[in-house]
Design a protein around this motif. Structure first.
Motif, short mmCIF file in Angstrom:
data_model
loop_
_atom_site.label_atom_id
_atom_site.label_comp_id
_atom_site.label_asym_id
_atom_site.label_seq_id
_atom_site.Cartn_x
_atom_site.Cartn_y
_atom_site.Cartn_z
N ILE A 1 -4.56 19.35 -0.66
CA ILE A 1 -3.51 18.45 -0.18
C ILE A 1 -3.77 18.07 1.28
O ILE A 1 -3.56 16.92 1.69
N LYS A 2 -4.28 19.01 2.06
CA LYS A 2 -4.53 18.75 3.48
C LYS A 2 -5.61 17.69 3.69
O LYS A 2 -5.73 17.14 4.77
N CYS A 3 -6.37 17.39 2.64
CA CYS A 3 -7.42 16.37 2.75
C CYS A 3 -6.84 14.97 2.88
O CYS A 3 -7.58 14.02 3.18
N HIS A 4 -5.52 14.82 2.63
CA HIS A 4 -4.98 13.45 2.59
C HIS A 4 -5.06 12.75 3.94
O HIS A 4 -5.14 11.52 3.99
N ALA A 5 -5.05 13.52 5.05
CA ALA A 5 -5.18 12.87 6.36
C ALA A 5 -6.57 12.25 6.52
O ALA A 5 -6.71 11.12 6.99
N GLN A 6 -7.62 12.99 6.11
CA GLN A 6 -8.99 12.47 6.16
C GLN A 6 -9.15 11.28 5.22
O GLN A 6 -9.74 10.25 5.58
N VAL A 7 -8.62 11.41 4.00
CA VAL A 7 -8.74 10.32 3.02
C VAL A 7 -8.03 9.07 3.52
O VAL A 7 -8.54 7.96 3.41
N GLY A 8 -6.83 9.27 4.10
CA GLY A 8 -6.10 8.13 4.64
C GLY A 8 -6.89 7.43 5.73
O GLY A 8 -6.93 6.20 5.80
N ALA B 1 3.22 4.59 10.35
CA ALA B 1 4.22 5.41 9.67
C ALA B 1 4.33 5.03 8.20
O ALA B 1 4.45 5.89 7.32
N LEU B 2 4.29 3.74 7.92
CA LEU B 2 4.37 3.31 6.53
C LEU B 2 3.17 3.76 5.71
O LEU B 2 3.25 3.93 4.49
N LEU B 3 2.03 3.98 6.39
CA LEU B 3 0.78 4.32 5.69
C LEU B 3 0.33 5.75 5.91
O LEU B 3 -0.75 6.13 5.46
N HIS B 4 1.15 6.59 6.59
CA HIS B 4 0.62 7.88 7.02
C HIS B 4 0.25 8.80 5.86
O HIS B 4 -0.59 9.68 6.01
N ASP B 5 0.85 8.62 4.68
CA ASP B 5 0.52 9.45 3.52
C ASP B 5 -0.29 8.70 2.47
O ASP B 5 -0.37 9.12 1.31
N ILE B 6 -0.93 7.59 2.86
CA ILE B 6 -1.69 6.78 1.89
C ILE B 6 -2.83 7.59 1.28
O ILE B 6 -3.27 7.34 0.16
N GLY B 7 -3.32 8.62 2.01
CA GLY B 7 -4.42 9.43 1.50
C GLY B 7 -4.04 10.21 0.25
O GLY B 7 -4.92 10.62 -0.51
N LYS B 8 -2.74 10.42 0.00
CA LYS B 8 -2.31 11.16 -1.19
C LYS B 8 -2.59 10.39 -2.47
O LYS B 8 -2.50 10.96 -3.56
N ILE B 9 -2.93 9.12 -2.33
CA ILE B 9 -3.22 8.31 -3.51
C ILE B 9 -4.46 8.82 -4.24
O ILE B 9 -4.65 8.57 -5.42
N ALA B 10 -5.32 9.56 -3.50
CA ALA B 10 -6.56 10.07 -4.10
C ALA B 10 -6.43 11.51 -4.56
O ALA B 10 -7.39 12.09 -5.06
N LEU C 1 0.84 -1.21 0.00
CA LEU C 1 0.00 0.00 0.00
C LEU C 1 0.87 1.26 0.00
O LEU C 1 0.61 2.22 -0.73
N ALA C 2 1.91 1.24 0.85
CA ALA C 2 2.81 2.41 0.91
C ALA C 2 3.50 2.61 -0.43
O ALA C 2 3.68 3.73 -0.91
N SER C 3 3.90 1.52 -1.06
CA SER C 3 4.57 1.60 -2.36
C SER C 3 3.63 2.17 -3.42
O SER C 3 4.05 2.94 -4.29
N ALA C 4 2.33 1.79 -3.35
CA ALA C 4 1.35 2.31 -4.32
C ALA C 4 1.25 3.83 -4.22
O ALA C 4 1.16 4.54 -5.21
N GLU C 5 1.28 4.36 -2.98
CA GLU C 5 1.21 5.82 -2.80
C GLU C 5 2.46 6.48 -3.34
O GLU C 5 2.40 7.53 -3.99
N GLU C 6 3.63 5.88 -3.10
CA GLU C 6 4.87 6.50 -3.54
C GLU C 6 4.99 6.52 -5.06
O GLU C 6 5.64 7.38 -5.63
N LYS C 7 4.36 5.56 -5.73
CA LYS C 7 4.37 5.58 -7.19
C LYS C 7 3.57 6.76 -7.73
O LYS C 7 3.80 7.24 -8.83
N ARG C 8 2.59 7.24 -6.93
CA ARG C 8 1.84 8.44 -7.33
C ARG C 8 2.64 9.69 -7.05
O ARG C 8 2.40 10.73 -7.66
N ASP C 9 3.58 9.62 -6.13
CA ASP C 9 4.35 10.80 -5.72
C ASP C 9 5.83 10.44 -5.69
O ASP C 9 6.44 10.30 -4.64
N PRO C 10 6.45 10.28 -6.86
CA PRO C 10 7.83 9.77 -6.92
C PRO C 10 8.84 10.70 -6.27
O PRO C 10 9.91 10.26 -5.88
#
Length: 569
Positions: free
Chosen positions: A461-468, A432-441, A389-398
């Motif tokens: 951008i601040k919505c990523h905490a809610q989305v996560g 910690a590994l998933l804290h920015d997972i909301g950025k995937i959306a 899951l963490a890797s999927a988010e990082e691919k959106r934000d290299p």
């Protein structure tokens, strides 16, 4: 006389118990159905109205963003308006993802509606439906007077043109373009949700009332039964003595035929009594176990493992539970047993010996080993899933690739420095590994924008905490991972987001994650700026120590960096 006295006593007892119980039930009904339930329903409707207002404000902000791009010369007005309409037309929300937004102008005329293309771009003079004309005029009146507000009316049910339903909408004017932006909620949906809440509330209340009533009746019945038994105790004494004799015989039979080995020993642990079950357990008869200790049945190569513990248990002169030993049966097979015992003392307090129970736990030990192995496999699968899951988010934000891993490393190091348990540290690791997972959306162009974000872009951008949090809340972690992710941008003074929590409302794991996230973000490269360096990162958390950032977390982080116990390379 005795019967009349007993009946009078029963009535008095029943009244003493029944009256308070009935008063309790009456007060509960009044409080729940007259005070709390209407308040809950009113609060629910208010929250729904606030929700559509916030949604309409969000879309209004989107339109304002395109207007700013028009003013800056980036887009001509027609392109800016067309892009805004395209974006708004694709937005959906609600359980079925069929609730939508619409845009009209001051003509009045509908200029965008995702489900009613037949009325789009038609002047009010071309529309035959008189109720629709009146609605257009009402919209214009509301925005002319207040600029925004709620309007109730009847409208097509979502995407079903053949069904009409009552609707409440929130509208807001966008003066630079002469637009009215709106969205709404169907009252049938609201009434259905309120009905479900009411039904559930009624069901729970009914169960509680039934339990109270049953308990009251039970109390009355038990009291009457106790009084009756007291009056008849003299008559039944002889019968009880006979029953006691029978019970002793049954107890002896149970003792000799139970599945556990029951025994007595002297103070040195030598058996003075042994139930017949020992023969099935170890293969030795009761007679063969006399004057032996459990150590006599332990294989010689294992005695050193248990001898000291056995000696300490006897020397403590206290009860002991769960003393496990591996014994060798008469036929040479090994069996794992569990020994539990209580001490027996004489009248003057000296230790006479022990009474205990021993049971075969071989199957249980094997099952526990299998369970442990299964748990290890599940844990490994969870670790891989979270990393994926963490890797999927990082691919959106290299540009921030590796950010979550570095934050994880620093956060866990801080947790260990603060003395958190392994259980808490493990939960923090996954959060910690998933804290920015909301950025995937979030839009990828925002994440990789080489210049500073605009206010509206930053708000998105601040919505990523809610989305996560929304992504993780239904995953049943054994730790509060979703809540930690939800709080990782909250500050002690309430200046964080998305909920402006303060010190006592924020989890310790989230406080640790916040410090680690800030240090890593400042010390790393970003699309819109080069790395500011570790010194700047440490200066930031020092300046915010005790104000925005948890002081012990800051101190632990500074110590780790100073002692070079953490490396981001």
């Amino acid at each position: 006389m005795l019967e009349n006295a007993m009946q009078k006593m029963f009535k008095t007892t029943s009244r003493r118990i029944a009256v308070p119980a009935l008063l309790t039930i009456a007060l509960y009904v009044i409080a729940m159905f007259i005070i709390f339930l209407p308040h809950i329903e009113k609060s629910f409707v208010s929250r729904k109205k606030e929700m559509i207002r916030e949604l309409a404000e969000t879309v209004w902000s989107l339109v304002d963003n395109y207007h700013e791009r028009e003013l800056s010369g980036e887009l001509p007005r027609s392109d800016a308006q067309n892009r805004a309409l395209l974006r708004i037309g694709t937005l959906r929300y609600g359980p079925e993802k069929k609730d939508y937004f619409w845009v009209s102008d001051m003509t009045p005329r509908m200029i965008m509606h995702p489900y009613r293309s037949n009325i789009v771009n038609k002047d009010i003079k071309e529309i035959q439906d008189s109720s629709l004309k009146r609605l257009y005029l009402r919209w214009n009146e509301v925005v002319a007077k207040k600029g925004a507000g709620y309007v109730g009316y009847q409208w097509q049910w979502k995407d079903d043109p053949n069904k009409m339903s009552d609707k409440l909408s929130y509208i807001k004017s966008f003066q630079p373009w002469g637009w009215i932006v709106g969205t709404g909620m169907y009252l049938d949906d609201i009434y259905a949700e309120i009905g479900a809440i009411r039904n559930k509330f009624v069901a729970i209340s009914t169960v509680i009332l039934c339990i109270v009533l049953i308990l009251s009746l039970y109390s009355i019945r038990q009291t009457m039964k106790a009084d009756n038994e007291l009056m008849l105790s003299l008559i039944e004494r002889n019968e009880l003595n006979e029953s006691l004799k029978e019970s002793k015989e049954r107890f002896r039979s149970l003792l000799e035929n139970t599945s556990d080995w029951i025994w007595e020993s002297d103070k040195k642990g030598r058996y003075t009594y042994s139930s017949p079950r020992v023969e099935e357990l170890l293969g030795f008869s009761s007679k063969e176990t006399m004057h032996k200790t459990i150590m006599d049945f332990v294989p010689s190569n294992l005695k050193s493992l248990y001898q000291e513990t056995f000696k300490n248990l006897l020397g403590a002169k206290k009860s002991f539970k769960g003393f496990e030993t591996t014994c060798q049966k008469k036929n040479g097979q090994h069996v794992v047993i569990e020994n539990n015992a209580v001490p027996v003392f004489s009248e003057n307090g000296s230790l006479l010996g022990y009474r205990g129970v021993t049971r075969d736990i071989t199957d249980r030990k094997m099952a526990m080993e299998a369970l442990k192995k299964s748990r290890d496999v599940l844990h490994a699968n969870l670790e891989e899933t979270v990393k994926s899951l963490a890797s999927a988010e990082e691919k959106r934000d290299p540009y921030t690739a590796g950010h979550q891993t570095r934050v994880d490393r620093l956060a866990c190091a801080i947790a260990r420095e603060l003395g958190l348990s392994d259980q808490q540290t493990e939960g923090l690791h996954f959060a910690a590994l998933l804290h920015d997972i909301g950025k995937i959306a979030l839009p990828s162009e925002f994440l990789s924008k080489p210049t500073s974000l605009s206010h509206q872009e930053h708000e998105i951008i601040k919505c990523h905490a809610q989305v996560g949090y929304d992504i993780l809340k239904n995953i049943h972690f054994p730790w509060p991972v979703a809540e930690i992710v939800y709080q990782h941008h909250e500050y002690l003074d309430g200046s964080g987001y998305p909920r402006n929590l303060t010190d006592k409302e924020i989890l310790l794991e989230a406080k640790i994650l916040t410090v680690a996230d800030v240090v890593e973000a400042i010390s790393s490269h970003r699309p819109y700026r080069p790395s500011l360096g570790m010194d700047s990162a440490l200066e930031e958390i020092q300046n915010g120590r005790g104000i925005r950032y948890h002081a012990p977390c800051v101190d632990a982080c500074l110590k780790l960096i100073k002692d070079e116990k953490i490396d981001f390379s």
